[in-house]
Design a protein around this motif. Structure first.
Motif: not given
Length: 500
Positions: A408-434
């Motif tokens: 995450q790349k916060p918009d806040e200028e002060h580090r102590s004011e940053v609130t990070y969201h709960s983040i994650g990744l989903a990975v899917f297999q792409v069908p051939p010839k898509t």
């Protein structure tokens, strides 16, 4: 040891381009060389208006009353010591000690950075002095969210009773660490904004490397081998002690500060009374308070090893550094972090030259922030990235071959004011010839993700996976929908992998 490393395929900069190590961005649009030339020409001493010597730059420090804060005076090194030098006899972890600011997480990282001399000169340019062409201006470099930045500071330092408020020089005349800390305080927003953190954040900002975290309460069977490979790969390692009641109990018994970050500075296997003993060397950035259990500086166990080993390892001095056996290390520390230029230390594949592909992105509430429920139609508004995994010579089926990072790349200028969201990744297999381009959810109606990461409200999520040959769709997401934030996604792969 074979050559290891990372080959940057697609990154936020090309070699020599803007934001690269050789051409860092100018933080606050301040050009160090231009400013210094102008100061020397006009015979002026620099005062940084973007991080002025006042209480705003200090912030409201914990444990300080308004009266204490009003007593802070900003003094230049040459006023503190007429013999002030930037660097004396090279840089070392023993050059400095932590002060009143609770930034052990940063200082432990600086301590292990001193072992990596090439990277050290990138972060701390050595052609700086209080004598030749002195103009009260200094600069340092940090990796910030995909790009290197050059940070300019003046040399005013906050002091109490003419003693540096935060980091201090152990010899009283060497100031590189004090000014490095000030430059980092500047990008954090203030000295107060440096309070509390974890080693991965500092490791990343000092190197741009890849890190892995390990829970020592349930250590890997091959943790010693991983750490050995890490040492050979010139990584940075740090560890954290227990907090709360358990931390206080350990501190009372063994002199280990609870809720504190330490640096891991070495490993050694010794023979003691005919048995092999694995030892870990640890350093407290306070520069004092050392472990007093087995294999401490004064332990009788050192009498059971060869004289040359004992003389090499034991330094009976109060410098914050000590040895302890591996079993005690895993018992009395809660976690450990390792950061390196490449992930080779993880699986011991020393011959592998990893490919790295980096992209910037952003979630926008109501537009491109569909949350984590992949069965919901809003999920498919999240950003999409496609990557192709190819064969790796010598790679066995089931071997982990892809490392995914979401920061995450916060918009806040002060580090102590940053609130990070709960983040994650989903990975899917792409069908051939898509066909190329953004993919509709209809392609994945009867398919669940091959990877659905854990979700954490940390600055960076990083996971090591095995992906079979083929093309994949990576979807970074926040756990809850309609969150707005910028991010950087990085794919390290053992094959050439184009991130689109």
């Amino acid at each position: 040891m074979k050559s290891i490393g990372v080959r940057m395929i697609h990154s936020l900069y090309e070699d020599g381009g803007e934001g690269s190590p050789s051409n860092p961005l100018k933080y606050k649009d301040q050009d160090y060389m231009q400013l210094k030339e102008s100061l020397l020409k006009e015979q002026k001493i620099f005062c940084d208006e973007t991080f002025p010597p006042n209480l705003d730059s200090v912030g409201e420090l914990e444990g300080f009353t308004e009266k204490n804060l009003q007593q802070i005076k900003w003094i230049r090194p040459l006023e503190l010591n007429p013999d002030a030098v930037f660097v004396k006899d090279g840089t070392s972890r023993f050059d400095f000690q932590q002060g009143h600011v609770g930034n052990c997480w940063f200082l432990a990282a600086v301590g292990v950075l001193t072992f990596r001399k090439g990277l050290m000169t990138q972060v701390v340019p050595v052609d700086q002095s209080f004598k030749d062409n002195y103009a009260g201006i200094f600069h340092f470099r940090f990796w910030r969210f995909g790009k290197w930045v050059d940070v300019v500071v003046d040399d005013f330092l906050p002091t109490l009773d003419e003693v540096p408020l935060s980091v201090s020089s152990t010899c009283g005349k060497e100031f590189w660490a004090l000014l490095l800390e000030k430059a980092y305080a500047k990008i954090c927003g203030s000295y107060k904004d440096m309070i509390a953190g974890n080693p991965p954040e500092a490791f990343k900002d000092l190197s741009g490397g890849v890190h892995m975290s390990y829970k020592l309460t349930t250590p890997l069977p091959d943790l010693w081998d991983v750490m050995n490979r890490a040492v050979q790969s010139k990584t940075m390692m740090g560890c954290g002690s227990f907090t709360g009641k358990k931390g206080r109990k350990i501190n009372a018994k063994f002199n280990l500060v609870g809720g504190h970050i330490f640096a891991v500075t070495g490993l050694k296997e010794v023979e003691s009374s005919g048995k092999k003993v694995k030892l870990v060397r640890v350093w407290n950035p306070w520069g004092e308070l050392e472990w007093n259990g087995d294999w401490c500086d004064t332990s009788d166990l050192w009498e059971t090893v060869r004289d040359e080993v004992r003389n090499q390892c034991v330094k009976e001095r109060e410098d914050g550094e000590f040895w302890m056996k591996m079993e005690d290390f895993c018992t009395y520390y809660e976690e450990m972090d390792i950061c390196c230029d490449s992930p080779n230390f993880v699986d011991g594949d020393e011959a592998c030259l990893w490919n790295c592909s980096v992209k910037e992105g952003r979630w926008e509430a109501g537009k491109s922030a569909g949350g984590s429920d992949f069965s919901a139609k809003e999920f498919w508004t999240n950003p999409q990235y496609r990557v192709t995994v190819k064969a790796v010579e010598g790679n066995q089926k089931g071997d982990k071959n892809v490392l995914l990072s979401l920061m995450q790349k916060p918009d806040e200028e002060h580090r102590s004011e940053v609130t990070y969201h709960s983040i994650g990744l989903a990975v899917f297999q792409v069908p051939p010839k898509t066909p190329k381009g953004r993919l509709p959810p209809s392609l994945f109606e009867n398919q669940e993700p091959v990877i659905l990461s854990d979700f954490y409200d940390d600055r960076e999520l990083i996971e090591f996976h095995c992906l079979d040959l083929g093309e994949y769709l990576i979807i970074p997401c926040t756990f809850d929908p309609n969150k707005t934030a910028s991010f950087i996604i990085t794919v390290y792969s053992k094959t050439e992998a184009d991130l689109e």
